[in-house]
Design a protein around this motif. Structure first.
Motif, PDB file in Angstrom:
ATOM      1  N   GLY A   1      42.273  27.529  34.220  1.00  0.00           N
ATOM      2  CA  GLY A   1      42.557  26.097  34.207  1.00  0.00           C
ATOM      3  C   GLY A   1      43.990  25.766  34.564  1.00  0.00           C
ATOM      4  N   ARG A   2      44.912  26.718  34.421  1.00  0.00           N
ATOM      5  CA  ARG A   2      46.324  26.472  34.715  1.00  0.00           C
ATOM      6  C   ARG A   2      46.682  26.817  36.156  1.00  0.00           C
ATOM      7  NH1 ARG A   2      46.540  29.478  29.643  1.00  0.00           N
ATOM      8  NH2 ARG A   2      46.907  27.997  27.937  1.00  0.00           N
ATOM      9  N   ILE A   3      46.076  27.877  36.664  1.00  0.00           N
ATOM     10  CA  ILE A   3      46.507  28.428  37.949  1.00  0.00           C
ATOM     11  C   ILE A   3      45.427  28.373  39.021  1.00  0.00           C
ATOM     12  CG2 ILE A   3      47.321  30.553  39.060  1.00  0.00           C
ATOM     13  CD1 ILE A   3      48.799  31.207  36.487  1.00  0.00           C
ATOM     14  N   GLY A   4      44.165  28.494  38.626  1.00  0.00           N
ATOM     15  CA  GLY A   4      43.097  28.434  39.615  1.00  0.00           C
ATOM     16  C   GLY A   4      42.254  29.688  39.635  1.00  0.00           C
ATOM     17  N   PRO A   5      41.235  29.723  40.468  1.00  0.00           N
ATOM     18  CA  PRO A   5      40.254  30.816  40.458  1.00  0.00           C
ATOM     19  C   PRO A   5      40.803  32.172  40.857  1.00  0.00           C
ATOM     20  CG  PRO A   5      39.915  29.385  42.352  1.00  0.00           C
ATOM     21  CD  PRO A   5      40.919  28.696  41.481  1.00  0.00           C
ATOM     22  N   ALA A   6      41.979  32.233  41.481  1.00  0.00           N
ATOM     23  CA  ALA A   6      42.547  33.533  41.858  1.00  0.00           C
ATOM     24  C   ALA A   6      42.741  34.422  40.634  1.00  0.00           C
ATOM     25  CB  ALA A   6      43.881  33.346  42.576  1.00  0.00           C
ATOM     26  N   THR A   7      42.875  33.807  39.461  1.00  0.00           N
ATOM     27  CA  THR A   7      43.070  34.588  38.237  1.00  0.00           C
ATOM     28  C   THR A   7      41.870  35.485  37.939  1.00  0.00           C
ATOM     29  OG1 THR A   7      42.261  32.715  36.927  1.00  0.00           O
ATOM     30  CG2 THR A   7      44.638  32.909  37.209  1.00  0.00           C
ATOM     31  N   TYR A   8      40.691  35.134  38.452  1.00  0.00           N
ATOM     32  CA  TYR A   8      39.511  35.986  38.254  1.00  0.00           C
ATOM     33  C   TYR A   8      39.715  37.381  38.846  1.00  0.00           C
ATOM     34  CZ  TYR A   8      36.463  32.041  36.880  1.00  0.00           C
ATOM     35  OH  TYR A   8      35.873  30.994  36.236  1.00  0.00           O
ATOM     36  N   LEU A   9      40.467  37.462  39.955  1.00  0.00           N
ATOM     37  CA  LEU A   9      40.618  38.719  40.688  1.00  0.00           C
ATOM     38  C   LEU A   9      41.817  39.546  40.256  1.00  0.00           C
ATOM     39  CD1 LEU A   9      39.941  37.514  44.359  1.00  0.00           C
ATOM     40  CD2 LEU A   9      38.329  38.587  42.779  1.00  0.00           C
ATOM     41  N   LEU A  10      42.707  38.973  39.452  1.00  0.00           N
ATOM     42  CA  LEU A  10      43.980  39.626  39.179  1.00  0.00           C
ATOM     43  C   LEU A  10      43.860  40.691  38.090  1.00  0.00           C
ATOM     44  CD1 LEU A  10      46.320  36.525  39.495  1.00  0.00           C
ATOM     45  CD2 LEU A  10      45.772  38.258  41.219  1.00  0.00           C
ATOM     46  N   THR A  11      42.926  41.592  38.281  1.00  0.00           N
ATOM     47  CA  THR A  11      42.633  42.737  37.405  1.00  0.00           C
ATOM     48  C   THR A  11      42.276  42.313  35.995  1.00  0.00           C
ATOM     49  OG1 THR A  11      44.911  43.223  36.642  1.00  0.00           O
ATOM     50  CG2 THR A  11      44.235  44.140  38.768  1.00  0.00           C
ATOM     51  N   SER A  12      41.709  41.109  35.860  1.00  0.00           N
ATOM     52  CA  SER A  12      41.301  40.639  34.546  1.00  0.00           C
ATOM     53  C   SER A  12      39.937  41.202  34.185  1.00  0.00           C
ATOM     54  CB  SER A  12      41.235  39.115  34.536  1.00  0.00           C
ATOM     55  OG  SER A  12      40.907  38.627  33.254  1.00  0.00           O
ATOM     56  N   SER A  13      39.584  41.110  32.901  1.00  0.00           N
ATOM     57  CA  SER A  13      38.232  41.476  32.482  1.00  0.00           C
ATOM     58  C   SER A  13      37.272  40.373  32.909  1.00  0.00           C
ATOM     59  CB  SER A  13      38.168  41.664  30.967  1.00  0.00           C
ATOM     60  OG  SER A  13      38.511  40.468  30.300  1.00  0.00           O
ATOM     61  N   GLY A  14      35.990  40.719  32.967  1.00  0.00           N
ATOM     62  CA  GLY A  14      34.986  39.712  33.291  1.00  0.00           C
ATOM     63  C   GLY A  14      34.773  39.460  34.766  1.00  0.00           C
ATOM     64  N   LEU A  15      35.109  40.434  35.629  1.00  0.00           N
ATOM     65  CA  LEU A  15      34.812  40.307  37.052  1.00  0.00           C
ATOM     66  C   LEU A  15      33.590  41.179  37.338  1.00  0.00           C
ATOM     67  CD1 LEU A  15      35.493  39.281  39.882  1.00  0.00           C
ATOM     68  CD2 LEU A  15      36.991  41.271  40.157  1.00  0.00           C
ATOM     69  N   PRO A  16      32.413  40.592  37.434  1.00  0.00           N
ATOM     70  CA  PRO A  16      31.179  41.375  37.594  1.00  0.00           C
ATOM     71  C   PRO A  16      31.208  42.248  38.846  1.00  0.00           C
ATOM     72  CG  PRO A  16      30.691  39.086  37.048  1.00  0.00           C
ATOM     73  CD  PRO A  16      32.144  39.142  37.374  1.00  0.00           C
ATOM     74  N   ALA A  17      30.849  43.513  38.665  1.00  0.00           N
ATOM     75  CA  ALA A  17      30.807  44.490  39.752  1.00  0.00           C
ATOM     76  C   ALA A  17      32.170  44.674  40.417  1.00  0.00           C
ATOM     77  CB  ALA A  17      29.755  44.116  40.790  1.00  0.00           C
ATOM     78  N   GLY A  18      33.223  44.413  39.667  1.00  0.00           N
ATOM     79  CA  GLY A  18      34.581  44.537  40.180  1.00  0.00           C
ATOM     80  C   GLY A  18      35.101  45.959  40.132  1.00  0.00           C
ATOM     81  N   PRO A  19      36.419  46.143  40.247  1.00  0.00           N
ATOM     82  CA  PRO A  19      37.007  47.482  40.290  1.00  0.00           C
ATOM     83  C   PRO A  19      37.038  48.153  38.924  1.00  0.00           C
ATOM     84  CG  PRO A  19      38.729  45.823  40.333  1.00  0.00           C
ATOM     85  CD  PRO A  19      37.430  45.077  40.428  1.00  0.00           C
ATOM     86  N   SER A  20      37.121  49.472  38.931  1.00  0.00           N
ATOM     87  CA  SER A  20      37.326  50.227  37.699  1.00  0.00           C
ATOM     88  C   SER A  20      38.781  50.065  37.264  1.00  0.00           C
ATOM     89  CB  SER A  20      37.017  51.706  37.929  1.00  0.00           C
ATOM     90  OG  SER A  20      37.981  52.271  38.812  1.00  0.00           O
ATOM     91  N   THR A  21      39.093  50.519  36.068  1.00  0.00           N
ATOM     92  CA  THR A  21      40.468  50.386  35.580  1.00  0.00           C
ATOM     93  C   THR A  21      41.451  51.159  36.442  1.00  0.00           C
ATOM     94  OG1 THR A  21      39.750  50.044  33.305  1.00  0.00           O
ATOM     95  CG2 THR A  21      42.005  50.762  33.617  1.00  0.00           C
ATOM     96  N   ILE A  22      41.114  52.385  36.819  1.00  0.00           N
ATOM     97  CA  ILE A  22      42.043  53.170  37.627  1.00  0.00           C
ATOM     98  C   ILE A  22      42.219  52.527  38.996  1.00  0.00           C
ATOM     99  CG2 ILE A  22      40.408  54.795  38.685  1.00  0.00           C
ATOM    100  CD1 ILE A  22      43.877  55.614  37.176  1.00  0.00           C
ATOM    101  N   GLU A  23      41.197  51.853  39.503  1.00  0.00           N
ATOM    102  CA  GLU A  23      41.337  51.119  40.766  1.00  0.00           C
ATOM    103  C   GLU A  23      42.239  49.910  40.595  1.00  0.00           C
ATOM    104  OE1 GLU A  23      37.230  52.057  43.222  1.00  0.00           O
ATOM    105  OE2 GLU A  23      37.143  50.563  41.605  1.00  0.00           O
ATOM    106  N   CYS A  24      42.142  49.252  39.439  1.00  0.00           N
ATOM    107  CA  CYS A  24      43.045  48.132  39.157  1.00  0.00           C
ATOM    108  C   CYS A  24      44.498  48.594  39.176  1.00  0.00           C
ATOM    109  CB  CYS A  24      42.734  47.527  37.792  1.00  0.00           C
ATOM    110  SG  CYS A  24      41.181  46.614  37.667  1.00  0.00           S
ATOM    111  N   ILE A  25      44.763  49.724  38.498  1.00  0.00           N
ATOM    112  CA  ILE A  25      46.122  50.257  38.447  1.00  0.00           C
ATOM    113  C   ILE A  25      46.612  50.608  39.851  1.00  0.00           C
ATOM    114  CG2 ILE A  25      47.548  52.157  37.598  1.00  0.00           C
ATOM    115  CD1 ILE A  25      45.667  52.305  35.162  1.00  0.00           C
ATOM    116  N   ALA A  26      45.758  51.245  40.628  1.00  0.00           N
ATOM    117  CA  ALA A  26      46.129  51.647  41.985  1.00  0.00           C
ATOM    118  C   ALA A  26      46.467  50.432  42.845  1.00  0.00           C
ATOM    119  CB  ALA A  26      44.996  52.446  42.616  1.00  0.00           C
ATOM    120  N   TRP A  27      45.653  49.382  42.739  1.00  0.00           N
ATOM    121  CA  TRP A  27      45.926  48.172  43.532  1.00  0.00           C
ATOM    122  C   TRP A  27      47.243  47.528  43.120  1.00  0.00           C
ATOM    123  CZ3 TRP A  27      45.762  42.783  42.142  1.00  0.00           C
ATOM    124  CH2 TRP A  27      45.914  41.913  43.235  1.00  0.00           C
TER     125      TRP A  27
END
Length: 377
Positions: A123-149
């Protein structure tokens, strides 16, 4: 007579002179007329005490769970490495500010540092926050992939661009794949969610709505009582060890696997700009380095704690169900469609989306090299 008096006077003068010389300090040179008195040597000034920088760190999870221990480790390392010049005190969920108010609290200096789920800032920043390695991204990256990115794919630069009006982001604490849910019946297929009162947040909430679920947001601290009183039928929250610390196994008969709705995540470290800019260069470098180390330290701690928690669930008698493969594939399809929709509507979402698609395509080219069979099976 006169000669005799003169002799007596001269004799007296000689005796007086000898007495004066005898009373003078041995070896002391005669004082010179007009010579200035000797000055006492001044002691060197005491070294000034080094300034101590204190910081309050607000987390979004409770104490005494795996990610919490990683934050305490960081605070201890920073205190020791800085010789006490940087003193960080970590507070758990809601201790200083409400869980969802960490970002504005950092901006305003209510707390100097916070670890958050970026999806809370939708609500503060917009939908890009869904992708910023947050929880709740269905079928998204694994944790180690988040760290790598974050560290190899330019993710930290993108996060700082997104949050430029709020704070600096200098690292992340790592989570893990979450449990699919806690429930009192197996939720294996899409039809099992129709009319279900389900607690979640983020993009997963949008996807579940397409399956007819009645989605609601309940704070973590209220989940136990909400489930117990029938306010909700089922919920998802976090990795196994975190959920075990909340006691959810006591009020839900089942857990679901795998965590397709949140395969991994990190919690970015937000820092107040004025506080960070006010640190000496060496303390800025120390804090930044320790937040990078936090990503790996918390990853190792959480992964092992989650493994221990799964054994605890089995020993406790919790039933485990597995999400249907076709259902998982459809979840990924719906999630990707939402990402494409947001990319068409929001320029920052599109920038993050294109960055991640390119990075993870390359990253996953190595996936086939890891053997399936090991000596530990």
């Amino acid at each position: 007579m006169t000669k005799k008096i003169l002799t007596i006077v001269l004799s007296i003068a000689v005796v007086v002179t000898l007495l004066v010389i005898g009373c003078a300090p041995q070896g002391a040179p005669p004082a010179e007329e007009g010579a200035p008195p000797e000055e006492e040597e001044e002691a060197p000034p005491a070294a000034p005490e080094e300034k101590v920088f204190k910081a309050t760190w607000q987390d979004i999870d409770p104490p005494a769970q795996s990610q919490w221990f990683a934050l305490e480790n960081l605070a201890d390392r920073v205190r020791a490495a800085s010789g006490g010049r940087l003193d960080i005190t970590v507070y758990p969920e809601g201790e200083v500010v409400p869980r969802n108010e960490c970002t504005p609290a950092v901006k305003d200096g209510v707390v100097e540092i916070a670890t958050i789920a970026t999806s809370m800032d939708m609500g503060r920043i917009g939908p890009a926050t869904y992708l910023l390695t947050s929880s709740g991204l269905p079928a998204g990256p694994s944790t180690i992939e988040c760290i790598a990115w974050l560290y190899q794919g330019g993710g930290l630069d993108i996060l700082n661009e997104v949050y430029k009006d709020w704070c600096y982001i200098i690292g992340a604490s790592s989570g893990a794949a979450e449990l699919f849910c806690h429930s009192n019946k197996a939720l294996e297929t899409a039809k099992d969610f129709k009319g279900l009162k389900f607690r979640t947040m983020g993009m997963w909430a949008e996807v579940l709505g397409q399956y007819g679920a009645s989605v609601t947001m309940v704070p973590g601290a209220e989940l136990y009582s909400s489930m117990e009183r029938g306010v909700i039928d089922a919920f998802e929250f976090g990795p196994p060890s975190t959920n075990w610390s909340y006691g959810f196994h006591e009020i839900a008969e089942y857990i679901g696997l795998p965590g397709i709705q949140s395969p991994g995540y990190t919690k970015p470290v937000l820092v107040n700009k004025e506080f960070f800019d006010g640190l000496p260069d060496d303390l800025q470098a120390l804090l930044t380095h320790e937040c990078m180390l936090l990503s790996l330290d918390s990853y190792a701690i959480v992964q092992y704690a989650d493994s221990e928690a799964m054994v605890k669930y089995e020993d406790y008698g919790t039933k485990i169900f597995y999400v249907d493969e076709d259902f998982q594939a459809d979840i990924a399809k719906k999630s990707r469609a939402l990402c494409e929709k947001y990319a068409a509507e929001d320029a920052m979402f599109a920038k993050v989306w294109e960055s991640q698609k390119a990075f993870f395509k390359t990253w996953r080219a190595l996936s086939g090299i890891v053997p399936k069979y090991t000596i530990y099976d």
